[in-house]
Design a protein around this motif. Structure first.
Motif, PDB file in Angstrom:
ATOM      1  N   ARG A 202     -43.565 -51.847   8.763  1.00  0.00           N
ATOM      2  CA  ARG A 202     -43.334 -50.538   8.161  1.00  0.00           C
ATOM      3  C   ARG A 202     -44.359 -49.520   8.657  1.00  0.00           C
ATOM      4  O   ARG A 202     -44.020 -48.369   8.950  1.00  0.00           O
ATOM      5  CB  ARG A 202     -43.370 -50.625   6.636  1.00  0.00           C
ATOM      6  CG  ARG A 202     -42.259 -51.491   6.046  1.00  0.00           C
ATOM      7  CD  ARG A 202     -42.255 -51.451   4.519  1.00  0.00           C
ATOM      8  NE  ARG A 202     -41.840 -50.145   4.022  1.00  0.00           N
ATOM      9  CZ  ARG A 202     -42.603 -49.375   3.261  1.00  0.00           C
ATOM     10  NH1 ARG A 202     -43.833 -49.750   2.939  1.00  0.00           N
ATOM     11  NH2 ARG A 202     -42.147 -48.208   2.830  1.00  0.00           N
ATOM     12  N   TYR A 205     -43.567 -48.588  12.327  1.00  0.00           N
ATOM     13  CA  TYR A 205     -42.385 -47.733  12.439  1.00  0.00           C
ATOM     14  C   TYR A 205     -42.679 -46.333  11.917  1.00  0.00           C
ATOM     15  O   TYR A 205     -42.263 -45.328  12.527  1.00  0.00           O
ATOM     16  CB  TYR A 205     -41.205 -48.334  11.686  1.00  0.00           C
ATOM     17  CG  TYR A 205     -39.969 -47.456  11.765  1.00  0.00           C
ATOM     18  CD1 TYR A 205     -39.241 -47.366  12.948  1.00  0.00           C
ATOM     19  CD2 TYR A 205     -39.552 -46.701  10.671  1.00  0.00           C
ATOM     20  CE1 TYR A 205     -38.124 -46.546  13.043  1.00  0.00           C
ATOM     21  CE2 TYR A 205     -38.435 -45.882  10.747  1.00  0.00           C
ATOM     22  CZ  TYR A 205     -37.723 -45.813  11.935  1.00  0.00           C
ATOM     23  OH  TYR A 205     -36.625 -44.997  12.025  1.00  0.00           O
ATOM     24  N   CYS A 216     -40.790 -44.650   4.651  1.00  0.00           N
ATOM     25  CA  CYS A 216     -40.398 -45.652   5.651  1.00  0.00           C
ATOM     26  C   CYS A 216     -39.472 -46.697   5.041  1.00  0.00           C
ATOM     27  O   CYS A 216     -39.722 -47.202   3.945  1.00  0.00           O
ATOM     28  CB  CYS A 216     -41.652 -46.321   6.204  1.00  0.00           C
ATOM     29  SG  CYS A 216     -41.323 -47.519   7.505  1.00  0.00           S
ATOM     30  N   ILE A 222     -35.108 -51.375   9.356  1.00  0.00           N
ATOM     31  CA  ILE A 222     -35.723 -51.059  10.646  1.00  0.00           C
ATOM     32  C   ILE A 222     -35.105 -51.922  11.745  1.00  0.00           C
ATOM     33  O   ILE A 222     -34.876 -51.455  12.870  1.00  0.00           O
ATOM     34  CB  ILE A 222     -37.248 -51.253  10.575  1.00  0.00           C
ATOM     35  CG1 ILE A 222     -37.857 -50.295   9.539  1.00  0.00           C
ATOM     36  CG2 ILE A 222     -37.889 -51.025  11.941  1.00  0.00           C
ATOM     37  CD1 ILE A 222     -39.327 -50.532   9.271  1.00  0.00           C
ATOM     38  N   ALA A 237     -38.423 -48.289  16.225  1.00  0.00           N
ATOM     39  CA  ALA A 237     -38.073 -49.544  15.565  1.00  0.00           C
ATOM     40  C   ALA A 237     -38.290 -50.728  16.503  1.00  0.00           C
ATOM     41  O   ALA A 237     -38.860 -51.761  16.115  1.00  0.00           O
ATOM     42  CB  ALA A 237     -36.631 -49.491  15.081  1.00  0.00           C
TER      43      ALA A 237
END
Length: 379
Positions: A202, A205, A216, A222, A237
């Motif tokens: 997380r 990304y 997120c 993702i 991603a």
């Protein structure tokens, strides 16, 4: 050990910070519908009473006596002694709580407690990836066989377990295979777990996509973005999982340098193995400087992705040949390709952990019966 033919019954527990899920196994199969009770992790008296009550209820539903209790519990713990240490997610356990001895006194049967990563690896060694690989090698006519397995789980954290020659390795302090605390290749001041976890995906990304961490999405979303199946920054991603794979590969390279074992990967993040494993295996096969101007492979053994058809075929085939013994004409097989395979859990993480708890109990019960119980199980 033939798990499917063993008639002994073992009580089990999946211990979490919110719920305790009780069950029982016989012949490698679940006997009961799971019983879930609240953990009460902030109140030691209530938590211990709940654990005892859960096992009591499970025992009352069996059609015979249980031979043992075996389960995973969070650490830090002195697992061989059954003593639980200071747990972050169960604050009532402070200063050391002898949970195993308490349950042994109450139920009058042996109690075995282990780390979940250890039991995951043990389950996969008994009935998952390890026997599957050895069967596949036999089917292609290869004489090579594997006896050791390193198991890692990717999820909220980065867990590990090691099985050597059919026995669970726990170490002199019950802290064997604590792979999470290795150094993070991409952030050397941090643990590997900070680069191999849900929060790591997380965070990576969010940074790549220019989002706040609060905005997120979760790793499953993702992963869909990375595959072009969801809206978002696809490049960010893909990079988030690639970074995780690189840190994972570095940790696995360091670990397999010492233990020389197959590697099995489980946990919730393993669902993104299509993006993680290629990066991990690539890192394992990378080069390091050997002298001022020369580079060589960082591992003595080549690493192969067992989830990739080409990699699996090359791994199974090896480079086997026959050599003639000088002076006799006798031929002997020789395979010069030292190799390790990295593959996904064949049982599923929960199933492997439960089966590992069951198999561990049976192994230790056999040791007790034979008079050779190794309390520390150090092999």
């Amino acid at each position: 050990m033939s798990l499917t033919q063993d008639s002994r019954m073992v009580l089990t527990l999946d211990a979490g910070g919110t719920n305790l899920v009780f069950g029982a196994m016989k012949g490698g199969e679940e006997l009961l519908e799971p019983l879930s009770l609240p953990t009460h992790g902030e109140d030691l008296t209530r938590c211990l009473a709940t654990i005892t009550e859960g096992f009591e209820q499970s025992r009352s539903r069996l059609d015979g006596p249980a031979a043992a209790i075996s389960f995973a519990f969070p650490g830090p713990s002195d697992y061989p002694a059954g003593i639980i240490g200071d747990l972050a997610n169960l604050p009532a356990f402070r200063g050391g709580v002898p949970l195993g001895p308490l349950l042994e006194d109450h139920f009058g049967i042996p109690v075995f407690i282990n780390n979940d990563g250890d039991l995951f690896a043990y389950g996969e060694a008994m009935a998952g990836l390890l026997p599957e690989v050895n069967l596949a090698l036999e089917e292609v006519g290869s004489p090579k066989r594997y006896r050791n397995l390193l198991g890692v789980t990717l999820g909220t954290g980065f867990g590990g377990g090691l099985v050597q020659g059919g026995r669970l390795y726990r170490g002199d302090n019950g802290a064997g295979a604590e792979i999470w605390s290795m150094r993070n290749k991409l952030d050397p001041g941090a643990t590997a777990e900070e680069g191999i976890s849900i929060r790591a995906v997380r965070r990576a990304y969010a940074e790549g996509a220019g989002l706040s961490l609060e905005a997120c999405p979760e790793p499953a979303a993702i992963h869909r973005i990375a595959r072009g199946e969801g809206k978002g920054d696809q490049a960010a991603a893909i990079e988030a999982f690639r970074r995780l794979g690189e840190v994972l590969g570095d940790a696995l390279a360091n670990a397999t340098t010492l233990v020389d074992a197959l590697v099995v990967v489980g946990g919730g993040l393993s669902g993104a193995a299509d993006l993680i494993l290629p990066a991990a295996v690539r890192e394992m096969n990378s080069e390091l400087r050997c002298a001022a101007a020369t580079f060589g492979p960082r591992l003595e053994s080549a690493a192969f992705n067992l989830e990739d058809a080409t990699g699996r075929t090359a791994f199974l085939r090896g480079e086997s040949r026959l050599l003639t013994v000088p002076g006799s004409g006798r031929q002997v097989p020789y395979d010069p390709l030292k190799r390790v395979g990295v593959g996904l859990s064949r049982l599923g993480t929960s199933r492997a952990t439960a089966l590992g708890a069951y198999a561990f109990a049976l192994t230790e019960l056999d040791r007790i019966t034979s008079g050779h119980r190794d309390v520390a199980n150090l092999a």
